[in-house]
Motif scaffolding. Structure first.
Motif, PDB file in Angstrom:
ATOM      1  N   ARG A  69       1.174  -2.180  -4.989  1.00 48.40           N
ATOM      2  CA  ARG A  69       0.793  -1.448  -3.785  1.00 48.40           C
ATOM      3  C   ARG A  69       0.839  -2.419  -2.609  1.00 48.40           C
ATOM      4  NH1 ARG A  69      -4.546   1.294  -4.573  1.00 48.40           N
ATOM      5  NH2 ARG A  69      -3.251   2.721  -5.751  1.00 48.40           N
ATOM      6  N   VAL A  70       1.525  -2.011  -1.547  1.00 42.36           N
ATOM      7  CA  VAL A  70       1.702  -2.861  -0.380  1.00 42.36           C
ATOM      8  C   VAL A  70       1.073  -2.186   0.835  1.00 42.36           C
ATOM      9  CG1 VAL A  70       3.376  -4.092   1.072  1.00 42.36           C
ATOM     10  CG2 VAL A  70       3.889  -3.681  -1.353  1.00 42.36           C
ATOM     11  N   LEU A  71       0.253  -2.934   1.556  1.00 36.89           N
ATOM     12  CA  LEU A  71      -0.302  -2.462   2.828  1.00 36.89           C
ATOM     13  C   LEU A  71       0.538  -3.078   3.937  1.00 36.89           C
ATOM     14  CD1 LEU A  71      -2.370  -1.051   4.628  1.00 36.89           C
ATOM     15  CD2 LEU A  71      -3.941  -2.953   4.219  1.00 36.89           C
ATOM     16  N   VAL A  72       1.254  -2.241   4.665  1.00 37.60           N
ATOM     17  CA  VAL A  72       2.172  -2.673   5.722  1.00 37.60           C
ATOM     18  C   VAL A  72       1.489  -2.462   7.070  1.00 37.60           C
ATOM     19  CG1 VAL A  72       4.391  -2.203   6.841  1.00 37.60           C
ATOM     20  CG2 VAL A  72       4.204  -2.144   4.338  1.00 37.60           C
ATOM     21  N   VAL A  73       1.321  -3.553   7.821  1.00 38.82           N
ATOM     22  CA  VAL A  73       0.607  -3.487   9.097  1.00 38.82           C
ATOM     23  C   VAL A  73       1.551  -3.909  10.219  1.00 38.82           C
ATOM     24  CG1 VAL A  73      -1.464  -4.202  10.344  1.00 38.82           C
ATOM     25  CG2 VAL A  73      -1.477  -4.157   7.831  1.00 38.82           C
ATOM     26  N   ASP A  74       1.886  -2.953  11.086  1.00 44.44           N
ATOM     27  CA  ASP A  74       2.776  -3.225  12.222  1.00 44.44           C
ATOM     28  C   ASP A  74       2.512  -2.154  13.270  1.00 44.44           C
ATOM     29  OD1 ASP A  74       5.213  -3.458  13.939  1.00 44.44           O
ATOM     30  OD2 ASP A  74       5.877  -4.820  12.345  1.00 44.44           O
ATOM     31  N   ASP A 113      -1.851  -4.949  -3.452  1.00 44.31           N
ATOM     32  CA  ASP A 113      -1.431  -6.144  -4.174  1.00 44.31           C
ATOM     33  C   ASP A 113      -0.843  -7.173  -3.213  1.00 44.31           C
ATOM     34  OD1 ASP A 113      -1.994  -5.220  -6.901  1.00 44.31           O
ATOM     35  OD2 ASP A 113      -0.448  -3.740  -6.454  1.00 44.31           O
ATOM     36  N   VAL A 114      -0.321  -6.699  -2.082  1.00 43.09           N
ATOM     37  CA  VAL A 114       0.255  -7.549  -1.034  1.00 43.09           C
ATOM     38  C   VAL A 114      -0.014  -6.878   0.302  1.00 43.09           C
ATOM     39  CG1 VAL A 114       2.420  -8.424  -0.019  1.00 43.09           C
ATOM     40  CG2 VAL A 114       2.128  -8.452  -2.487  1.00 43.09           C
ATOM     41  N   ILE A 115      -0.219  -7.699   1.348  1.00 45.91           N
ATOM     42  CA  ILE A 115      -0.360  -7.187   2.712  1.00 45.91           C
ATOM     43  C   ILE A 115       0.726  -7.835   3.557  1.00 45.91           C
ATOM     44  CG2 ILE A 115      -1.845  -7.065   4.766  1.00 45.91           C
ATOM     45  CD1 ILE A 115      -4.250  -7.390   2.761  1.00 45.91           C
ATOM     46  N   THR A 116       1.480  -7.019   4.313  1.00 45.43           N
ATOM     47  CA  THR A 116       2.421  -7.577   5.284  1.00 45.43           C
ATOM     48  C   THR A 116       1.848  -7.337   6.675  1.00 45.43           C
ATOM     49  OG1 THR A 116       3.816  -5.608   5.672  1.00 45.43           O
ATOM     50  CG2 THR A 116       4.369  -6.996   3.756  1.00 45.43           C
ATOM     51  N   LEU A 117       1.931  -8.362   7.510  1.00 40.18           N
ATOM     52  CA  LEU A 117       1.355  -8.297   8.855  1.00 40.18           C
ATOM     53  C   LEU A 117       2.383  -8.689   9.911  1.00 40.18           C
ATOM     54  CD1 LEU A 117      -1.982 -10.270   8.247  1.00 40.18           C
ATOM     55  CD2 LEU A 117      -1.787  -7.802   8.607  1.00 40.18           C
ATOM     56  N   ASP A 118       2.448  -7.904  10.971  1.00 42.54           N
ATOM     57  CA  ASP A 118       3.152  -8.317  12.175  1.00 42.54           C
ATOM     58  C   ASP A 118       2.195  -9.265  12.901  1.00 42.54           C
ATOM     59  OD1 ASP A 118       4.964  -8.438  14.287  1.00 42.54           O
ATOM     60  OD2 ASP A 118       4.221  -6.604  15.223  1.00 42.54           O
ATOM     61  N   VAL A 119       2.716 -10.118  13.791  1.00 41.99           N
ATOM     62  CA  VAL A 119       1.821 -11.016  14.528  1.00 41.99           C
ATOM     63  C   VAL A 119       1.300 -10.348  15.789  1.00 41.99           C
ATOM     64  CG1 VAL A 119       1.655 -13.179  15.825  1.00 41.99           C
ATOM     65  CG2 VAL A 119       2.784 -13.146  13.594  1.00 41.99           C
ATOM     66  N   VAL A 120       2.205  -9.861  16.629  1.00 42.91           N
ATOM     67  CA  VAL A 120       1.795  -9.322  17.927  1.00 42.91           C
ATOM     68  C   VAL A 120       1.455  -7.843  17.777  1.00 42.91           C
ATOM     69  CG1 VAL A 120       2.474  -8.968  20.329  1.00 42.91           C
ATOM     70  CG2 VAL A 120       3.279 -10.989  19.086  1.00 42.91           C
ATOM     71  N   ARG A 180       8.194 -11.267  -5.143  1.00 37.48           N
ATOM     72  CA  ARG A 180       7.698 -12.604  -5.494  1.00 37.48           C
ATOM     73  C   ARG A 180       6.176 -12.652  -5.348  1.00 37.48           C
ATOM     74  NH1 ARG A 180       6.870 -17.137  -2.425  1.00 37.48           N
ATOM     75  NH2 ARG A 180       7.985 -16.295  -0.643  1.00 37.48           N
ATOM     76  N   LEU A 181       5.651 -12.058  -4.268  1.00 37.40           N
ATOM     77  CA  LEU A 181       4.206 -12.092  -4.037  1.00 37.40           C
ATOM     78  C   LEU A 181       3.439 -11.212  -5.030  1.00 37.40           C
ATOM     79  CD1 LEU A 181       4.131 -12.068  -0.140  1.00 37.40           C
ATOM     80  CD2 LEU A 181       3.699 -13.998  -1.654  1.00 37.40           C
ATOM     81  N   VAL A 182       4.029 -10.091  -5.437  1.00 37.75           N
ATOM     82  CA  VAL A 182       3.349  -9.188  -6.372  1.00 37.75           C
ATOM     83  C   VAL A 182       3.449  -9.694  -7.806  1.00 37.75           C
ATOM     84  CG1 VAL A 182       3.355  -6.868  -7.396  1.00 37.75           C
ATOM     85  CG2 VAL A 182       3.625  -7.122  -4.931  1.00 37.75           C
ATOM     86  N   TYR A 183       4.645 -10.099  -8.215  1.00 39.49           N
ATOM     87  CA  TYR A 183       4.898 -10.381  -9.632  1.00 39.49           C
ATOM     88  C   TYR A 183       4.957 -11.864  -9.990  1.00 39.49           C
ATOM     89  CZ  TYR A 183       6.246  -5.494  -9.500  1.00 39.49           C
ATOM     90  OH  TYR A 183       6.255  -4.149  -9.311  1.00 39.49           O
ATOM     91  N   GLY A 184       4.958 -12.750  -8.997  1.00 39.53           N
ATOM     92  CA  GLY A 184       5.073 -14.167  -9.309  1.00 39.53           C
ATOM     93  C   GLY A 184       6.450 -14.691  -8.963  1.00 39.53           C
ATOM     94  N   GLU A 185       6.707 -15.927  -9.338  1.00 43.91           N
ATOM     95  CA  GLU A 185       7.893 -16.634  -8.859  1.00 43.91           C
ATOM     96  C   GLU A 185       9.222 -16.095  -9.357  1.00 43.91           C
ATOM     97  OE1 GLU A 185       8.238 -18.986  -6.457  1.00 43.91           O
ATOM     98  OE2 GLU A 185       6.162 -18.419  -6.148  1.00 43.91           O
ATOM     99  N   ASP A 186       9.260 -15.569 -10.593  1.00 47.90           N
ATOM    100  CA  ASP A 186      10.559 -15.232 -11.175  1.00 47.90           C
ATOM    101  C   ASP A 186      10.547 -13.798 -11.701  1.00 47.90           C
ATOM    102  OD1 ASP A 186      13.147 -15.653 -11.921  1.00 47.90           O
ATOM    103  OD2 ASP A 186      12.661 -16.728 -13.761  1.00 47.90           O
ATOM    104  N   PRO A 187      10.551 -12.812 -10.783  1.00 42.93           N
ATOM    105  CA  PRO A 187      10.445 -11.434 -11.244  1.00 42.93           C
ATOM    106  C   PRO A 187      11.752 -10.950 -11.860  1.00 42.93           C
ATOM    107  CG  PRO A 187      10.907 -11.463  -8.913  1.00 42.93           C
ATOM    108  CD  PRO A 187      10.739 -12.903  -9.352  1.00 42.93           C
ATOM    109  N   PRO A 188      11.677  -9.948 -12.749  1.00 41.88           N
ATOM    110  CA  PRO A 188      12.920  -9.348 -13.217  1.00 41.88           C
ATOM    111  C   PRO A 188      13.543  -8.563 -12.068  1.00 41.88           C
ATOM    112  CG  PRO A 188      11.019  -8.163 -14.077  1.00 41.88           C
ATOM    113  CD  PRO A 188      10.494  -9.350 -13.329  1.00 41.88           C
TER     114      PRO A 188
END
Length: 141
Positions: free
Chosen positions: A4-9, A48-55, A117-125
């Motif tokens: 689940r990703v929370l997208v903030v923009d 599971d991950v949050i994406t953020l815009d800066v401005v 990569r952020l949700v599943y780790g370094e080497d996702p399928p």
């Protein structure tokens, strides 16, 4: 299991672009229009991950990241800044505990790789089931 990703923009078009690209890859996406809305919904959403815009108005991405990191309930959630980042913003983001950066404009495939990569780790399928999606096999001829 999808993440689940929370997208903030604050830009509706960018929110939709990110949402569509992640949903096509099987992620569940919830959006927020700025940092203040993010902080209001993050505990219900439990991403599971949050994406953020800066401005953004009201509360920018860097201050939002710092607040998320200082809250025990969200302190370990991976955070990616998706913005036209300056060096200063990257440095400030690192200091605030941001895990990854993606510069706008971005390729949808880069966005998906970063979130995976952020949700599943370094080497996702990858979607076709092979591991190490980011690494090409060496072919010497």
């Amino acid at each position: 299991m999808s993440g689940r990703v929370l997208v903030v923009d604050d830009n509706r078009v960018i929110r939709q672009l990110i949402r569509v690209n992640l949903e096509l890859e099987g992620f569940e996406v919830v959006t927020a229009a700025d940092g203040a809305e993010c902080l209001k919904v993050v505990h219900e959403v439990r991403p599971d991950v949050i994406t953020l815009d800066v401005v953004m108005p009201r509360l920018d991405g860097l201050r939002t990241a710092a607040r998320l990191r200082s809250d025990a309930r969200t302190g370990r959630v991976p955070i990616a800044i998706i913005s036209a980042c300056t060096r200063h913003e990257v440095d400030t983001g690192v200091a605030a505990g941001v895990d990854a950066f993606l510069a706008k404009p971005f390729e949808p495939a880069e966005l998906v790789r970063l979130v995976r990569r952020l949700v599943y780790g370094e080497d996702p399928p990858s979607m076709d089931g092979r591991h190490g999606a980011g690494r090409a096999e060496s072919t010497r001829g």
